[in-house]
Design a protein around this motif. Structure first.
Motif, PDB file in Angstrom:
ATOM      1  N   PRO A 231       0.834  -1.215   0.000  1.00 57.88           N
ATOM      2  CA  PRO A 231       0.000   0.000   0.000  1.00 57.88           C
ATOM      3  C   PRO A 231       0.860   1.254   0.000  1.00 57.88           C
ATOM      4  O   PRO A 231       1.986   1.263   0.509  1.00 57.88           O
ATOM      5  N   SER A 232       0.334   2.312  -0.568  1.00 61.15           N
ATOM      6  CA  SER A 232       1.064   3.575  -0.590  1.00 61.15           C
ATOM      7  C   SER A 232       1.164   4.131   0.826  1.00 61.15           C
ATOM      8  O   SER A 232       0.216   4.062   1.607  1.00 61.15           O
ATOM      9  N   PRO A 233       2.333   4.708   1.178  1.00 57.11           N
ATOM     10  CA  PRO A 233       2.464   5.308   2.501  1.00 57.11           C
ATOM     11  C   PRO A 233       1.760   6.655   2.618  1.00 57.11           C
ATOM     12  O   PRO A 233       1.766   7.262   3.704  1.00 57.11           O
ATOM     13  N   HIS A 234       1.162   7.128   1.515  1.00 57.94           N
ATOM     14  CA  HIS A 234       0.521   8.442   1.515  1.00 57.94           C
ATOM     15  C   HIS A 234      -0.777   8.343   0.727  1.00 57.94           C
ATOM     16  O   HIS A 234      -0.845   7.664  -0.306  1.00 57.94           O
ATOM     17  N   SER A 235      -1.788   9.021   1.173  1.00 56.01           N
ATOM     18  CA  SER A 235      -3.126   8.850   0.589  1.00 56.01           C
ATOM     19  C   SER A 235      -3.330   9.615  -0.703  1.00 56.01           C
ATOM     20  O   SER A 235      -4.318   9.383  -1.409  1.00 56.01           O
ATOM     21  N   ARG A 236      -2.425  10.520  -1.057  1.00 53.83           N
ATOM     22  CA  ARG A 236      -2.563  11.329  -2.266  1.00 53.83           C
ATOM     23  C   ARG A 236      -1.367  11.111  -3.187  1.00 53.83           C
ATOM     24  O   ARG A 236      -0.307  10.656  -2.750  1.00 53.83           O
ATOM     25  N   PRO A 237      -1.502  11.415  -4.488  1.00 51.56           N
ATOM     26  CA  PRO A 237      -0.337  11.374  -5.388  1.00 51.56           C
ATOM     27  C   PRO A 237       0.760  12.303  -4.860  1.00 51.56           C
ATOM     28  O   PRO A 237       0.468  13.367  -4.309  1.00 51.56           O
ATOM     29  N   TYR A 238       2.028  11.886  -5.042  1.00 49.86           N
ATOM     30  CA  TYR A 238       3.096  12.702  -4.482  1.00 49.86           C
ATOM     31  C   TYR A 238       4.397  12.549  -5.259  1.00 49.86           C
ATOM     32  O   TYR A 238       4.647  11.539  -5.920  1.00 49.86           O
ATOM     33  N   PHE A 239       5.230  13.597  -5.162  1.00 50.72           N
ATOM     34  CA  PHE A 239       6.637  13.555  -5.540  1.00 50.72           C
ATOM     35  C   PHE A 239       7.445  13.451  -4.248  1.00 50.72           C
ATOM     36  O   PHE A 239       6.950  13.735  -3.161  1.00 50.72           O
ATOM     37  N   LEU A 240       8.711  13.053  -4.387  1.00 54.74           N
ATOM     38  CA  LEU A 240       9.475  12.674  -3.217  1.00 54.74           C
ATOM     39  C   LEU A 240      10.846  13.350  -3.192  1.00 54.74           C
ATOM     40  O   LEU A 240      11.498  13.472  -4.230  1.00 54.74           O
ATOM     41  N   PHE A 241      11.250  13.792  -2.012  1.00 53.09           N
ATOM     42  CA  PHE A 241      12.638  14.159  -1.755  1.00 53.09           C
ATOM     43  C   PHE A 241      13.132  13.266  -0.622  1.00 53.09           C
ATOM     44  O   PHE A 241      12.445  13.085   0.386  1.00 53.09           O
ATOM     45  N   VAL A 242      14.360  12.734  -0.770  1.00 52.93           N
ATOM     46  CA  VAL A 242      14.982  11.927   0.281  1.00 52.93           C
ATOM     47  C   VAL A 242      16.400  12.435   0.484  1.00 52.93           C
ATOM     48  O   VAL A 242      17.171  12.517  -0.483  1.00 52.93           O
ATOM     49  N   GLY A 243      16.763  12.772   1.713  1.00 53.26           N
ATOM     50  CA  GLY A 243      18.135  13.198   1.959  1.00 53.26           C
ATOM     51  C   GLY A 243      18.263  14.046   3.210  1.00 53.26           C
ATOM     52  O   GLY A 243      17.291  14.299   3.927  1.00 53.26           O
ATOM     53  N   ARG A 244      19.489  14.487   3.474  1.00 58.18           N
ATOM     54  CA  ARG A 244      19.742  15.365   4.612  1.00 58.18           C
ATOM     55  C   ARG A 244      19.149  16.740   4.322  1.00 58.18           C
ATOM     56  O   ARG A 244      19.251  17.253   3.197  1.00 58.18           O
ATOM     57  N   LEU A 245      18.567  17.336   5.325  1.00 59.29           N
ATOM     58  CA  LEU A 245      17.963  18.657   5.147  1.00 59.29           C
ATOM     59  C   LEU A 245      19.003  19.720   5.481  1.00 59.29           C
ATOM     60  O   LEU A 245      19.105  20.214   6.598  1.00 59.29           O
ATOM     61  N   GLU A 246      19.807  20.025   4.471  1.00 54.78           N
ATOM     62  CA  GLU A 246      20.822  21.058   4.543  1.00 54.78           C
ATOM     63  C   GLU A 246      20.603  22.010   3.373  1.00 54.78           C
ATOM     64  O   GLU A 246      20.041  21.623   2.343  1.00 54.78           O
ATOM     65  N   LYS A 247      21.085  23.209   3.496  1.00 57.45           N
ATOM     66  CA  LYS A 247      20.863  24.215   2.455  1.00 57.45           C
ATOM     67  C   LYS A 247      21.373  23.746   1.104  1.00 57.45           C
ATOM     68  O   LYS A 247      20.732  23.970   0.064  1.00 57.45           O
ATOM     69  N   ILE A 248      22.545  23.067   1.097  1.00 51.16           N
ATOM     70  CA  ILE A 248      23.149  22.679  -0.180  1.00 51.16           C
ATOM     71  C   ILE A 248      22.343  21.597  -0.902  1.00 51.16           C
ATOM     72  O   ILE A 248      22.584  21.344  -2.085  1.00 51.16           O
ATOM     73  N   LYS A 249      21.371  20.979  -0.231  1.00 47.56           N
ATOM     74  CA  LYS A 249      20.544  19.955  -0.877  1.00 47.56           C
ATOM     75  C   LYS A 249      19.393  20.559  -1.675  1.00 47.56           C
ATOM     76  O   LYS A 249      18.725  19.853  -2.427  1.00 47.56           O
ATOM     77  N   GLY A 250      19.144  21.862  -1.515  1.00 49.96           N
ATOM     78  CA  GLY A 250      18.272  22.582  -2.433  1.00 49.96           C
ATOM     79  C   GLY A 250      16.777  22.424  -2.264  1.00 49.96           C
ATOM     80  O   GLY A 250      16.013  22.848  -3.145  1.00 49.96           O
ATOM     81  N   VAL A 251      16.296  21.870  -1.158  1.00 49.52           N
ATOM     82  CA  VAL A 251      14.844  21.684  -0.988  1.00 49.52           C
ATOM     83  C   VAL A 251      14.116  23.023  -1.028  1.00 49.52           C
ATOM     84  O   VAL A 251      12.978  23.119  -1.506  1.00 49.52           O
ATOM     85  N   GLN A 252      14.767  24.086  -0.563  1.00 50.30           N
ATOM     86  CA  GLN A 252      14.147  25.406  -0.560  1.00 50.30           C
ATOM     87  C   GLN A 252      13.740  25.854  -1.959  1.00 50.30           C
ATOM     88  O   GLN A 252      12.835  26.674  -2.115  1.00 50.30           O
ATOM     89  N   ASP A 253      14.385  25.307  -2.991  1.00 52.69           N
ATOM     90  CA  ASP A 253      14.082  25.718  -4.365  1.00 52.69           C
ATOM     91  C   ASP A 253      12.902  24.960  -4.960  1.00 52.69           C
ATOM     92  O   ASP A 253      12.395  25.363  -6.022  1.00 52.69           O
ATOM     93  N   ILE A 254      12.488  23.860  -4.348  1.00 51.27           N
ATOM     94  CA  ILE A 254      11.367  23.110  -4.924  1.00 51.27           C
ATOM     95  C   ILE A 254      10.058  23.323  -4.174  1.00 51.27           C
ATOM     96  O   ILE A 254       8.986  23.029  -4.709  1.00 51.27           O
ATOM     97  N   ILE A 255      10.118  23.859  -2.955  1.00 52.25           N
ATOM     98  CA  ILE A 255       8.878  24.104  -2.206  1.00 52.25           C
ATOM     99  C   ILE A 255       7.924  25.027  -2.958  1.00 52.25           C
ATOM    100  O   ILE A 255       6.713  24.761  -3.018  1.00 52.25           O
TER     101      ILE A 255
END
Length: 421
Positions: A231-255
């Protein structure tokens, strides 16, 4: 777990690294453990030597326990000096505290191969001259040319030219004066072969003045057929990020690409120093969900049901093992066009972006076109099977050792590995 006996003709291999599970940060320690296990599976006797004090100096919590492999001997270096001992290694570029012990451990004829990994705090460049076995150096980071390891200048931008003194100070680290003395170049002459993790990383080392040739051997993952039916771990369609939450990982640019109420969610798996800032940025973005850190066995289910993994790093990685984790699960990747990611995506299985418009276009393409998404998923799995399985990459590793053994006329090693190829 069934333990295979060490084959009598197997090699004796010492692996030296600053960090090793459970005393490690990030993926390089995990990759070293995978390599040690794969070598043990092939009948070789493995001894891992790492510096426990270096981990304790930087860690904010005790390491999580792991299952130990009884075939792998693990030697933890530690001294009453603790953090100060690590600082001495950092400043002098030599194993100041543990020199005598290391010389004893690596004494003549004790090992066939000495395999260096991240040696920054286990001994620095002064470690490379110890022992007389075949010597391999594997560059998991850019430490050979960068005091901060990551080519991220002054913690604000990509590094394209040396400003090492000012940059090191900006990271609040003491400068390593030995880097201006030619010590690294002299000690590197003791190494028979250097391994880079990607063509990009090899070329970056060269561009920053590292003279020895480097052979390219990527990371690998043990094969794991894509899961199905879970079963899906999430009830809605989703995209995924996996990794350390540091500035150089760039998550701030995809939010920002997940603003508003309509469309698939973004699941952020991981934790780190930049997490609080990212959570604050995501306030008012109901489609951005922070999952936290997961156990490794929990993550495949997230890959399986994701529309794609998004890899937005803004720094120069040496490889990008997270991409092939997704490919192993048959999950497409949307990666920033930077560093080694283009050469990985060129194998098939993903899309690239450089700016927010291209990111939004890729998200729409894989979120709305099921046929396109499925075709890329099949490409991803084929690429993994062709390029990054354990058997494929281990043969590349052992070919490096064969070549050195042939050059040195080491019949013992050539015989154990089946000769030169």
């Amino acid at each position: 777990m069934t333990i295979e006996p060490i084959h009598p003709s197997g090699l004796k291999i010492a692996m030296l690294t600053t960090f090793y599970p459970p005393y490690n940060f990030g993926g390089d320690g995990i990759g070293i453990k995978r390599l040690a296990t794969a070598l043990a599976d092939r009948g070789h006797a493995i001894t891992v030597i790492h510096d426990k004090d270096a981990y304790m100096a930087l860690a904010t919590s005790a390491p999580a326990p792991i299952e130990e492999d009884p075939r792998i001997e693990v030697i933890q270096l530690s001294s009453p000096l603790g953090t100060f001992g690590s600082l001495l290694t950092h400043q002098f570029g030599s194993p100041v505290v543990h020199a005598k012990r290391l010389k004893e451990l690596l004494a003549k004829d004790k090992f066939d191969v000495i395999w260096f990994h991240n040696v920054s705090l286990v001994g620095g460049p002064g470690l490379l001259g110890i022992g007389d076995a075949i010597k391999i150096y594997e560059a998991h980071e850019h430490w050979l040319v960068c005091p901060t390891h990551v080519l991220w200048r002054e913690n604000t931008q990509l590094c394209e030219e040396r400003h090492c003194l000012r940059c090191t100070i900006s990271y609040r680290r003491p400068p390593q004066l030995w880097r201006w003395t030619g010590k690294l170049e002299r000690e590197a002459s003791h190494v028979d072969a250097f391994i880079a993790k990607s063509n990009f990383s090899r070329d970056k080392h060269s561009a920053f003045g590292f003279a020895p040739d480097m052979q390219v051997v990527p990371y690998f993952l043990p094969d794991m057929p894509p899961a199905s039916g879970a079963p899906s771990p999430h009830s809605r369609p989703y995209f995924l990020f996996v990794g350390r939450l540091e500035k150089i990982k760039g998550v701030q640019d995809i939010i920002p690409a997940f603003a508003g109420d309509e469309g698939p969610d973004l699941l952020v798996v991981g934790s780190g120093d930049y997490e609080a800032t990212l959570r604050e940025q995501a306030v008012g973005h109901p489609r951005v969900r922070f999952v936290g850190r997961l156990n490794p066995e929990e993550i495949p289910a997230y890959y399986e049901h994701a529309r794609a993994l998004i890899v937005p790093s803004i720094c120069y990685e040496t490889f990008g093992i997270i991409l092939i984790e997704a490919f192993r699960s048959g999950t497409p990747v949307i990666a920033r066009r930077i560093g080694p990611f283009p050469e990985i995506i060129a194998r098939g299985g993903g899309l690239m972006f450089e700016n927010e418009d291209e990111l939004r276009s890729a998200i729409a393409e894989l979120g709305e076109d099921a046929v396109r998404r499925d075709n890329l998923a099949q490409e991803a799995r084929r690429a993994f099977e062709t390029h990054w399985t354990e058997d494929v990459v281990m043969e590349q590793y052992l070919n490096v050792v064969r070549q050195v053994a042939c050059n040195r006329g080491n019949e013992r090693v050539m015989s154990a590995l089946g000769g030169s190829k």
